[in-house]
Scaffold this motif. Structure first.
Motif, short mmCIF file in Angstrom:
data_model
loop_
_atom_site.label_atom_id
_atom_site.label_comp_id
_atom_site.label_asym_id
_atom_site.label_seq_id
_atom_site.Cartn_x
_atom_site.Cartn_y
_atom_site.Cartn_z
N THR A 3 0.98 3.87 -3.09
CA THR A 3 0.61 5.25 -2.81
C THR A 3 1.71 6.21 -3.26
OG1 THR A 3 -0.70 4.53 -0.93
CG2 THR A 3 -0.10 6.85 -1.00
N SER A 4 2.97 5.85 -3.01
CA SER A 4 4.05 6.75 -3.41
C SER A 4 4.17 6.82 -4.93
CB SER A 4 5.37 6.32 -2.78
OG SER A 4 6.11 5.49 -3.61
N VAL A 22 1.69 6.43 -7.14
CA VAL A 22 0.55 7.21 -7.62
C VAL A 22 0.76 8.70 -7.33
CG1 VAL A 22 -1.91 7.65 -7.23
CG2 VAL A 22 -1.09 5.32 -7.53
N ALA A 23 1.30 9.01 -6.16
CA ALA A 23 1.55 10.41 -5.82
C ALA A 23 2.55 11.03 -6.78
CB ALA A 23 2.05 10.52 -4.38
N THR A 35 0.83 -1.20 0.00
CA THR A 35 0.00 0.00 0.00
C THR A 35 0.86 1.26 0.00
OG1 THR A 35 -1.74 -1.16 1.19
CG2 THR A 35 -1.82 1.23 1.24
N VAL A 36 1.91 1.26 0.80
CA VAL A 36 2.80 2.41 0.86
C VAL A 36 3.51 2.61 -0.47
CG1 VAL A 36 4.93 3.30 1.93
CG2 VAL A 36 3.12 2.33 3.35
N CYS A 40 0.72 11.64 -10.11
CA CYS A 40 -0.20 12.78 -10.02
C CYS A 40 0.57 14.08 -9.99
CB CYS A 40 -1.07 12.66 -8.77
SG CYS A 40 -2.31 11.36 -8.91
#
Length: 51
Positions: free
Chosen positions: A24-25, A27-28, A20-21, A31
């Motif tokens: 998330t990184s 995807v960040a 998950t971490v 974006c």
């Protein structure tokens, strides 16, 4: 024996948290690139137009 039971009990949760971490990184970063796209240099624009 206690380590093995501890590992069996929490390994899946720890792996899910790490994944998950990481997701998330990634995807960040994607974006951030989409929202703040760098300007293309003029030479690159001319080069791509000529082709």
């Amino acid at each position: 024996m206690k380590r093995r039971n501890f590992f069996k009990k929490y390994a899946c949760n720890a792996a899910a948290f790490v994944l998950t971490v990481v997701a998330t990184s990634l995807v960040a970063q994607g974006c951030y690139f989409i929202f703040y796209q760098p300007e293309a240099p003029e030479g690159l624009k001319d080069f791509s137009r000529d082709r």
